[in-house]
Design a protein around this motif. Structure first.
Motif, PDB file in Angstrom:
ATOM      1  N   GLN A 174      35.889  40.861  66.037  1.00 52.08           N
ATOM      2  CA  GLN A 174      34.446  41.360  67.019  1.00 52.08           C
ATOM      3  C   GLN A 174      34.736  40.765  68.319  1.00 52.08           C
ATOM      4  N   ARG A 197      31.721  41.353  70.569  1.00 51.24           N
ATOM      5  CA  ARG A 197      30.915  40.351  71.561  1.00 51.24           C
ATOM      6  C   ARG A 197      30.652  41.123  73.156  1.00 51.24           C
ATOM      7  N   ALA A 198      31.797  41.795  73.167  1.00 49.93           N
ATOM      8  CA  ALA A 198      31.636  42.322  75.317  1.00 49.93           C
ATOM      9  C   ALA A 198      30.466  43.611  74.894  1.00 49.93           C
ATOM     10  N   VAL A 199      29.778  44.154  74.112  1.00 54.73           N
ATOM     11  CA  VAL A 199      28.677  44.468  74.213  1.00 54.73           C
ATOM     12  C   VAL A 199      27.992  43.733  73.910  1.00 54.73           C
ATOM     13  N   ASN A 200      27.566  42.406  73.405  1.00 52.67           N
ATOM     14  CA  ASN A 200      26.766  41.599  73.380  1.00 52.67           C
ATOM     15  C   ASN A 200      25.452  42.256  72.042  1.00 52.67           C
ATOM     16  N   ALA A 201      26.163  43.096  71.414  1.00 57.13           N
ATOM     17  CA  ALA A 201      25.977  42.726  70.206  1.00 57.13           C
ATOM     18  C   ALA A 201      24.946  42.043  69.406  1.00 57.13           C
ATOM     19  N   ASN A 202      24.180  41.924  68.767  1.00 62.24           N
ATOM     20  CA  ASN A 202      24.131  41.042  68.275  1.00 62.24           C
ATOM     21  C   ASN A 202      24.634  40.828  66.976  1.00 62.24           C
ATOM     22  N   HIS A 224      24.356  48.553  65.325  1.00 60.08           N
ATOM     23  CA  HIS A 224      24.321  48.524  66.953  1.00 60.08           C
ATOM     24  C   HIS A 224      24.824  50.099  67.239  1.00 60.08           C
ATOM     25  N   SER A 238      21.403  51.379  74.007  1.00 58.45           N
ATOM     26  CA  SER A 238      21.371  50.873  73.350  1.00 58.45           C
ATOM     27  C   SER A 238      21.069  50.101  72.736  1.00 58.45           C
ATOM     28  N   HIS A 239      20.880  50.206  71.014  1.00 62.43           N
ATOM     29  CA  HIS A 239      19.199  49.723  69.631  1.00 62.43           C
ATOM     30  C   HIS A 239      20.335  49.061  68.787  1.00 62.43           C
ATOM     31  N   SER A 240      19.672  48.156  68.061  1.00 63.24           N
ATOM     32  CA  SER A 240      20.368  47.036  67.004  1.00 63.24           C
ATOM     33  C   SER A 240      19.524  47.229  66.036  1.00 63.24           C
TER      34      SER A 240
END
Lengths: 545, 161
Positions: free
Chosen positions: B115, B119-124, B128, B140-142
């Motif tokens: 991952q 982490r680098a694209v800061n997806a929680n 995503h 971007s969208h979650s």
């Protein structure tokens, strides 16, 4: 604390004035307000209100990246988190990284995985409260596209503290098909070495404080067929019993994983065999078997289906890598897992207008066949014989789209769970679970989802049912109500209900829920922890930028 | 608790300012073991959709199934491609290949087993999705609920122009 706030405010205000982001980050907050409940019990601890907060910021300048993760557990961490997460606000991670096409250098905290992680993996899971990032330095060098070299040194994080043990690691991966320009097949080989260094007082003479592990792996694929094999050996290390390190009782460890599969359009089959023997590996020997999965060097997930429904997540297998003599003799596990995916074509009699998607999974896990000498604390194991049965799981999932509006998923699960060996308590469980869910699209962006579940068992806590109703008003707003009820339990019948709603816009999500948390195993990503029951209101906020 | 709520809102307000950022450059493994740089996923001016997903994530599979149903039609209408990056770790990553083939997905698949890219694209969380053009993240969208794929495609069309 003031310093950290100042840094954040400066960064955020700079961000607001820049056209293009030179920094990015994310923010997560999980807050709980615990309530008294005559069914799940009163909340008798300090601080009914608790929250876990994470702010991650990364700044990039050409080849350099700098990052921090500020963590706040205010006034303290939510239930079931390790007491090592003990600051209201503190610097969790920080790092500096320099990266070019060939070179990648990190100082500070970093996450790493060698191969499949069987020998080394440092990772983070905020939901589970796992963060075993290494703090130290790492160099990755890739002189050619087919060769990757990694060397690292560090100590693992334990909450806001760091481990006593030091980790030294080396890994190389070579893509042979790239090197020899093989066009029809792909071959990768890898080799890793990991050393754990930890001083120990009053050790037995000749005890080696360094524990080394070595692993070799091979990936091969040609056409529709692929194969993966990895073997690992771990040096003699001390036996740990009830947090006591016995430097005169030694044992080596090893593991073998073999995976193979065949897949083409519309069909896929995958099979895995794994054998683990005394493969627990902790940064700090005394932390062996700690409740919070802290300071674990390697990653040994259970190789079973990862379930997504509440009732299929009651009896979840946990891998059994450890060696123990007390209370029962255990030295590892052996078993297999199979997966089959099949797509019944559109237009056929079973496929219907939209086709039908099938997924089958089977796994079975046993203890090693071994003889234990309790007095001397020695044992001898057979290589390919199966010992006591720990777990078996058979699953079939059918996904069917009926029309433009209706789609369903049916899941059947039959499992055997040996509580005596897996949890070291008593009893065995045979259970069958059926789940049916359907989604109805009211309009292209509005839908409603129903889910009905039932678990049948004559063992343990007997039968359960469960249901979920989810209403997606738009891609932004949705509401849910869910309940699971252990109606077969003579002693304790409780509705574990939950209600909530969420709002999502781009990457920002705000969710509010109220309800009861079922006690027992909480499992995310194959790692499980025992959690007590609780009732409360929860607020989750997450965003990234 | 008051302090908590107050700081939460201040923080969210500050973070709501929106500007574009460049796609982090990572080398990820493809299903046949070759390393692919995220820098070279799409041609110049081509719209790229990156979907972070996992084999155990039901909404992710629903989203990718829903896009697959329209993928050929949408690609005919608008020039774009989708790369699905699996964040499955060692527990489930061996399932990626048979699942993708079993489902007859036409996406390019990459693996992010520890991952690092997530982490680098800061997806929680997953799913995503990112919409990228010329290595700039434009949107971007979650999360996924049925119908979100329509919104996503609207965005793709907007950026393709």
């Amino acid at each position: 604390m003031k310093k950290i706030s100042l840094i954040i405010i400066t960064l955020l205000s700079l961000q607001a004035y820049s056209q293009e982001n030179w920094f990015s980050g994310s923010f997560n907050s999980n807050a709980q307000y615990y309530l008294d409940d005559n069914k799940t019990g009163d909340f008798n601890e300090d601080d009914r209100f608790r929250s876990n907060n994470y702010l991650k910021l990364d700044a990039r300048f050409n080849h350099f990246t700098f990052g921090i993760q500020v963590e706040g557990y205010a006034p303290q961490a939510i239930l079931n988190f390790s007491p090592t997460f003990d600051k209201k606000i503190g610097l969790g991670n920080y790092y500096a990284n320099y990266r070019t096409e060939k070179l990648d250098i990190t100082a500070g905290h970093f996450y790493e995985q060698f191969g499949n992680g069987l020998i080394l993996r440092s990772w983070e899971d905020k939901e589970l409260g796992i963060n075993n990032a290494l703090i130290g330095g790492r160099i990755k060098y890739s002189p050619f596209n087919y060769l990757q070299l990694t060397a690292l040194y560090g100590k693992q994080r334990k909450g806001f503290d760091i481990s006593d043990g030091e980790i030294l690691g080396f890994d190389t991966e070579l893509n042979l098909s790239d090197l020899f320009k093989l066009e029809n097949s792909s071959i990768n080989v890898g080799f890793s070495a990991v050393s754990r260094i930890q001083d120990i007082e009053n050790a037995a003479p000749n005890f080696n404080k360094n524990t080394n592990a070595f692993s070799g792996r091979l990936n091969f694929s040609k056409g529709n067929i692929y194969t993966y094999i990895e073997y690992i050996i771990k040096d003699e290390d001390a036996l740990v019993e009830f947090e006591t390190v016995k430097t005169d009782k030694l044992a080596t460890g090893n593991a073998l994983v073999f995976n193979t599969g065949y897949s083409k359009k519309g069909f896929g089959i995958d099979a895995t065999f794994r054998r683990l023997e005394n493969m627990n590996f902790f940064s700090d020997r005394e932390q062996e078997g700690n409740l919070y999965n802290e300071q674990v060097v390697n990653y040994i997930p259970s190789l079973t289906k990862q379930h997504d429904y509440s009732l299929t997540n009651i009896y979840v297998y946990q891998s059994q890598p450890k060696l123990s003599y007390n209370p029962i003799g255990k030295s590892g596990e052996i078993g297999t897992q199979f997966d089959i995916y099949y797509n019944i074509k559109k237009g056929s009699s079973l496929g219907g207008k939209y086709g039908t998607k099938l997924a089958f999974n089977y796994s079975t896990w046993y203890g090693l066949d071994a003889e234990y000498n309790i007095v001397d604390r020695t044992y001898s194991s057979e290589f390919l014989n199966f010992g006591n049965k720990y777990f078996t799981d058979t699953n079939l999932e059918v996904r069917k789209k009926w029309s433009k509006q209706w789609a369903s998923i049916f899941t059947f699960t039959n499992l055997f769970y040996n509580k005596r060996y897996v949890e070291e308590t008593v009893g065995k469980v045979n259970a069958t679970i059926l789940v049916a869910e359907s989604t109805y699209k009211i309009s292209p962006k509005k839908s409603i989802r129903f889910e009905a579940q039932h678990l049948w068992t004559k063992d343990d806590k007997k039968n359960w049912w469960g249901g979920t109703l989810e209403y997606n008003l738009s891609p932004k707003i949705s509401f849910f109500a869910t309940d699971v009820y252990n109606y077969g339990n003579e002693l304790k019948k409780i509705h574990y209900y939950n209600f909530g709603g969420s709002f999502t816009k781009n990457t920002t999500r705000i969710a509010l829920n109220y309800g009861r948390q079922r006690g027992g195993l909480l499992c995310v990503g194959g790692i499980c922890r025992i959690v007590p029951e609780s009732t409360g209101v929860g607020l989750t906020v997450s965003t990234s930028f | 608790m008051k302090n908590y709520i107050l700081s939460l809102f201040i923080l969210l307000y500050c973070l709501s300012s929106y500007s574009q950022s460049s796609l982090p450059i990572y080398k990820l493994k493809s299903l046949d073991g070759t390393m692919v740089s995220t820098e070279n996923l799409a041609a110049k001016d081509e719209v790229l959709v990156i979907s972070l997903w996992a084999t155990w994530c039901v909404p992710c599979i629903n989203e990718l199934d829903a896009i697959q149903e329209n993928y050929a039609d949408w690609q005919e209408e608008t020039s774009f491609k989708l790369v699905a990056i699996s964040i499955d770790n060692a527990r489930t990553s061996s399932r990626v290949k048979p699942l993708v083939n079993g489902k007859e997905w036409d996406y390019e698949i990459l693996l992010d087993t520890n991952q690092d890219f997530k982490r680098a694209v800061n997806a929680n969380t997953v799913p995503h999705v990112l919409i990228v053009k010329n290595n700039k993240i434009l949107y971007s969208h979650s999360g996924y609920t049925p119908g979100s794929e329509i919104d996503l495609y609207e965005k793709v069309k907007e950026f393709a122009q």
